[in-house]
Design a protein around this motif. Sequence first.
Motif, PDB file in Angstrom:
ATOM      1  N   GLY A 158      45.060  41.987  40.207  1.00  0.00           N
ATOM      2  CA  GLY A 158      44.730  40.847  39.350  1.00  0.00           C
ATOM      3  C   GLY A 158      43.357  40.925  38.722  1.00  0.00           C
ATOM      4  O   GLY A 158      43.131  40.408  37.640  1.00  0.00           O
ATOM      5  N   ARG A 159      42.443  41.560  39.420  1.00  0.00           N
ATOM      6  CA  ARG A 159      41.060  41.708  38.941  1.00  0.00           C
ATOM      7  C   ARG A 159      40.670  43.186  38.987  1.00  0.00           C
ATOM      8  O   ARG A 159      40.040  43.646  39.920  1.00  0.00           O
ATOM      9  CB  ARG A 159      40.103  40.895  39.804  1.00  0.00           C
TER      10      ARG A 159
ATOM     11  N   SER B 167      42.016  43.955  42.965  1.00  0.00           N
ATOM     12  CA  SER B 167      43.077  44.385  42.049  1.00  0.00           C
ATOM     13  C   SER B 167      44.407  44.041  42.702  1.00  0.00           C
ATOM     14  O   SER B 167      44.460  43.810  43.897  1.00  0.00           O
ATOM     15  CB  SER B 167      43.014  45.896  41.836  1.00  0.00           C
TER      16      SER B 167
ATOM     17  N   CYS C 170      42.407  46.300  46.806  1.00  0.00           N
ATOM     18  CA  CYS C 170      43.506  45.381  46.502  1.00  0.00           C
ATOM     19  C   CYS C 170      43.903  44.539  47.709  1.00  0.00           C
ATOM     20  O   CYS C 170      44.764  43.668  47.600  1.00  0.00           O
ATOM     21  CB  CYS C 170      44.710  46.137  45.947  1.00  0.00           C
TER      22      CYS C 170
END
Length: 152
Positions: free
Chosen positions: A111-112, A109, A79
């Motif tokens: 977001g992904r 992460s 992240c």
Amino acid sequence: MDGDQEEIAAVRELLSSKPRPVGWAERRERLDEVGAIWPVAEDVSLSVVDIGGIPGEWSIVPESGPSGVLMYFHGGGYCSGSILSHRRLVTEAGRAAKVRTLALAYRLSPGRPFPAALDDALSAWRFLRQQGIAGPRITIGGDSAGAGSRWL
């Protein structure tokens, strides 16, 4: 104070000079600031590469042999962390191994989320193979979460 102690003091000063970052963007920015304290050596050549839409960076030192590659994945808990935050580490790992390095800005992460980072790692592997680099000549490395990519 020797060079290592000076670098540690610079990081401590940076970290104590500002409040602890709260959001992901602020945390990522802080890691990049810390990484920027250690610029790459003057003999390192850096070049940007597009790996099927995933940003990457080649680094080459004079000792780099042409046939091998260290594909390096930065740490940061999937992240945070970036090519910039880990640039000195990656370039010096390549120097020690006497190979060029490919660092990847894999998707982060929250977001992904998983499996985005793993998919990006696999895309980077395929990219190197398409460049004609034999599988046994590709070394996969990483720190912290980035070391999880070794399961390709």
